[in-house]
Design an enzyme around this catalytic site. Structure first.
Site, PDB file in Angstrom:
ATOM      1  N   PHE A  51      -3.022  -0.461  27.869  1.00 37.06           N
ATOM      2  CA  PHE A  51      -2.836   1.306  27.757  1.00 37.06           C
ATOM      3  C   PHE A  51      -4.080   1.715  27.691  1.00 37.06           C
ATOM      4  O   PHE A  51      -4.411   2.871  27.845  1.00 37.06           O
ATOM      5  CB  PHE A  51      -2.324   1.488  26.289  1.00 37.06           C
ATOM      6  CG  PHE A  51      -0.569   1.058  26.366  1.00 37.06           C
ATOM      7  CD1 PHE A  51       0.382   1.516  27.140  1.00 37.06           C
ATOM      8  CD2 PHE A  51      -0.283  -0.316  25.553  1.00 37.06           C
ATOM      9  CE1 PHE A  51       1.689   1.151  27.180  1.00 37.06           C
ATOM     10  CE2 PHE A  51       0.850  -0.642  25.662  1.00 37.06           C
ATOM     11  CZ  PHE A  51       1.900   0.130  26.539  1.00 37.06           C
ATOM     12  N   ALA A  52      -5.295   1.184  27.098  1.00 37.13           N
ATOM     13  CA  ALA A  52      -6.519   1.868  26.775  1.00 37.13           C
ATOM     14  C   ALA A  52      -7.125   2.559  28.195  1.00 37.13           C
ATOM     15  O   ALA A  52      -7.224   2.300  28.939  1.00 37.13           O
ATOM     16  CB  ALA A  52      -7.639   0.920  26.396  1.00 37.13           C
ATOM     17  N   LEU A 111      -8.452   7.034  29.227  1.00 35.90           N
ATOM     18  CA  LEU A 111      -8.456   8.389  28.616  1.00 35.90           C
ATOM     19  C   LEU A 111      -7.173   9.269  29.867  1.00 35.90           C
ATOM     20  O   LEU A 111      -6.934   8.825  30.614  1.00 35.90           O
ATOM     21  CB  LEU A 111      -9.701   9.204  29.198  1.00 35.90           C
ATOM     22  CG  LEU A 111     -10.928   8.461  28.299  1.00 35.90           C
ATOM     23  CD1 LEU A 111     -12.193   9.311  28.753  1.00 35.90           C
ATOM     24  CD2 LEU A 111     -10.863   8.627  26.830  1.00 35.90           C
ATOM     25  N   TYR A 166      -8.024  11.934  36.655  1.00 31.33           N
ATOM     26  CA  TYR A 166      -7.107  11.060  35.959  1.00 31.33           C
ATOM     27  C   TYR A 166      -6.124  10.251  36.782  1.00 31.33           C
ATOM     28  O   TYR A 166      -5.979   9.132  36.839  1.00 31.33           O
ATOM     29  CB  TYR A 166      -6.393  11.825  34.812  1.00 31.33           C
ATOM     30  CG  TYR A 166      -5.005  11.144  34.219  1.00 31.33           C
ATOM     31  CD1 TYR A 166      -5.396   9.858  33.555  1.00 31.33           C
ATOM     32  CD2 TYR A 166      -3.841  11.415  34.946  1.00 31.33           C
ATOM     33  CE1 TYR A 166      -4.179   9.344  32.969  1.00 31.33           C
ATOM     34  CE2 TYR A 166      -2.776  10.578  34.542  1.00 31.33           C
ATOM     35  CZ  TYR A 166      -3.009   9.803  33.652  1.00 31.33           C
ATOM     36  OH  TYR A 166      -1.898   8.862  32.860  1.00 31.33           O
ATOM     37  N   ASN A 211       0.787  18.307  27.096  1.00 29.48           N
ATOM     38  CA  ASN A 211       2.119  17.850  27.611  1.00 29.48           C
ATOM     39  C   ASN A 211       3.209  18.908  26.715  1.00 29.48           C
ATOM     40  O   ASN A 211       2.961  19.304  25.700  1.00 29.48           O
ATOM     41  CB  ASN A 211       2.327  16.593  27.789  1.00 29.48           C
ATOM     42  CG  ASN A 211       1.524  15.834  28.403  1.00 29.48           C
ATOM     43  OD1 ASN A 211       1.213  16.003  29.365  1.00 29.48           O
ATOM     44  ND2 ASN A 211       0.930  14.542  27.754  1.00 29.48           N
ATOM     45  N   LEU A 212       4.353  19.093  27.715  1.00 28.57           N
ATOM     46  CA  LEU A 212       5.198  20.035  26.900  1.00 28.57           C
ATOM     47  C   LEU A 212       5.592  19.902  25.997  1.00 28.57           C
ATOM     48  O   LEU A 212       5.594  20.717  24.769  1.00 28.57           O
ATOM     49  CB  LEU A 212       6.404  20.137  28.189  1.00 28.57           C
ATOM     50  CG  LEU A 212       7.704  20.988  27.845  1.00 28.57           C
ATOM     51  CD1 LEU A 212       7.228  22.308  27.612  1.00 28.57           C
ATOM     52  CD2 LEU A 212       8.618  21.002  28.628  1.00 28.57           C
ATOM     53  N   PHE A 237       4.652  27.395  32.409  1.00 29.24           N
ATOM     54  CA  PHE A 237       3.973  27.936  33.501  1.00 29.24           C
ATOM     55  C   PHE A 237       4.757  27.978  34.883  1.00 29.24           C
ATOM     56  O   PHE A 237       5.020  26.894  35.476  1.00 29.24           O
ATOM     57  CB  PHE A 237       2.820  26.724  33.982  1.00 29.24           C
ATOM     58  CG  PHE A 237       1.687  26.840  32.567  1.00 29.24           C
ATOM     59  CD1 PHE A 237       0.793  27.937  32.745  1.00 29.24           C
ATOM     60  CD2 PHE A 237       1.644  26.085  31.618  1.00 29.24           C
ATOM     61  CE1 PHE A 237      -0.348  27.716  31.659  1.00 29.24           C
ATOM     62  CE2 PHE A 237       0.709  26.012  30.667  1.00 29.24           C
ATOM     63  CZ  PHE A 237      -0.023  26.727  30.727  1.00 29.24           C
ATOM     64  N   ARG A 290      11.238  17.739  35.338  1.00 28.67           N
ATOM     65  CA  ARG A 290      10.415  16.334  35.184  1.00 28.67           C
ATOM     66  C   ARG A 290      11.289  15.266  34.743  1.00 28.67           C
ATOM     67  O   ARG A 290      12.331  15.539  34.316  1.00 28.67           O
ATOM     68  CB  ARG A 290       9.246  16.426  34.307  1.00 28.67           C
ATOM     69  CG  ARG A 290       8.256  17.323  34.694  1.00 28.67           C
ATOM     70  CD  ARG A 290       7.444  16.881  35.760  1.00 28.67           C
ATOM     71  NE  ARG A 290       6.402  17.717  36.230  1.00 28.67           N
ATOM     72  CZ  ARG A 290       6.505  18.602  37.259  1.00 28.67           C
ATOM     73  NH1 ARG A 290       7.727  18.853  37.747  1.00 28.67           N
ATOM     74  NH2 ARG A 290       5.170  19.437  37.387  1.00 28.67           N
ATOM     75  N   ASP A 292       0.510  21.792  40.134  1.00 29.09           N
ATOM     76  CA  ASP A 292       1.953  21.237  39.447  1.00 29.09           C
ATOM     77  C   ASP A 292       3.082  21.201  40.618  1.00 29.09           C
ATOM     78  O   ASP A 292       3.246  22.165  41.329  1.00 29.09           O
ATOM     79  CB  ASP A 292       2.403  22.439  38.267  1.00 29.09           C
ATOM     80  CG  ASP A 292       1.700  21.992  37.037  1.00 29.09           C
ATOM     81  OD1 ASP A 292       1.137  20.970  36.884  1.00 29.09           O
ATOM     82  OD2 ASP A 292       2.034  22.881  35.971  1.00 29.09           O
TER      83      ASP A 292
END
Length: 339
Positions: free
Chosen positions: A81-82, A84, A150, A200-201, A219, A232, A296
């Protein structure tokens, strides 16, 4: 029973996966540099699981600590998982993201091979699909043009691991593309604690509910969706954690590259999420509609059928439980792990 190294194991998804691994009878070792998590989660993990979990504080780019972990523990598989994960920050600081996420994963793979560990579960993302122009997303869709460093870093690591496996068929590479994890452990002891203003939402909604932010920014309300807001595929973090365990148990001894979506197959809109959280918490969440954010998409969600066929996993928890567990976490821990 296997001994699993979990990189990023004190983070949001990593910590919940640690709980799921231990519940399934596996042993766990955690490596985390704590850049986006708290050491205070460790006693909470012990409370939930009843086990003391070996913890190494360090970075996946540090070969010395990786070699020490593999020397001191007979690791069978790595769940990775590590990395950013803030999309906006990645646009502003791309070198930082490529160094951590791509270079770090390459160092980890090299040190795994050196130690004779050839099984990895990689935390990828549905962002690697880019905008394929149709839904639902299926695993046979080619990676698209990602809209951020990302997303590009996730796609690059997928390619690197796939190429390594082609060159050395001893490897089992399990690439999990997941959608929008929310919720928290049902105990209310662990959950998501973003640094700064959330990206995040649901963490944003939780900050408004806790009185830390005045209102939510929505948004865009002019998307081609039933209520005009973006849609989503939301997945409970414990379902996601159980998906990692199921994938590892089904595929870690099967050589090859295994690409799987982890999603519910259902899409919910921003306004649906707000209303569901209000129902769970009894609060009213004030919000203001703002212009769309660049990049988005209107709507995306997974086709989970291939994953179910491959590893026998599907989501179990509905939107109501996601909201109830999120509210329990934030109401019990308004300051997160600093309480």
């Amino acid at each position: 029973m296997k001994k699993i190294l979990v990189t990023g194991g004190t983070g949001f998804i990593g910590s919940h996966t640690v709980v799921s691994l231990l519940k399934s009878g596996h042993q766990v070792v955690i490596l985390d540099n704590l850049c986006n998590s708290s050491i205070n989660i460790l006693p909470r993990l012990k409370t939930i699981t009843g086990q003391e979990i070996p913890f190494y504080q360090g970075d996946i780019r540090d070969r010395e600590i990786l070699r020490r972990i593999f020397a001191e523990n007979r690791i069978d598989s790595v769940i990775h998982f590590a990395g950013l994960k803030a999309v906006g920050e990645s646009v502003a600081e791309p070198m930082k993201y490529y160094d951590n996420n791509v270079s770090g994963s390459l160092v980890l793979a090299e040190e795994m091979a050196r130690a004779g560990v050839f099984s990895i579960v990689f935390s990828s993302s549905a962002t690697v699909y880019g905008d394929p122009g149709k839904v639902p997303y299926t695993e046979d869709m080619p990676p698209g043009d990602t809209t951020s460093p990302y997303g590009a870093s996730k796609s690059m690591v997928e390619r690197i691991l796939t190429d390594i496996q082609k060159a050395d068929p001893r490897w089992s590479m399990i690439l999990l593309r997941y959608f929008n994890p929310i919720g928290a452990h049902e105990s209310g002891l662990i959950g998501e604690q973003p640094n700064g203003i959330p990206n995040n939402l649901l963490p944003y909604i939780c900050q408004v509910a806790a009185g830390k932010l005045p209102q939510l920014a929505v948004f865009g309300d002019d998307y081609p969706t039933p209520d005009g807001t973006g849609m989503r595929d939301y997945i409970h973090v414990m379902d996601l954690a159980e998906g990692h365990v199921a994938a590892m148990q089904a595929k870690s001894n099967v050589a090859g590259t295994h690409l799987l979506n982890l999603g519910s197959g259902r899409a919910s809109s921003v306004l649906e999420i707000i209303r569901a959280f209000e129902a769970a918490s009894g609060l009213t969440i004030p919000y203001e509609v703002k212009p769309r954010r660049a990049g988005d998409l209107a709507c995306f969600y997974a086709d989970p059928s291939y994953t179910k066929a491959q590893i026998g996993w599907q989501t179990q928890r509905d939107l109501t439980q996601m909201m109830e567990d999120s509210w329990r976490w934030v109401s019990n821990n308004p300051n997160g792990y600093d309480d």
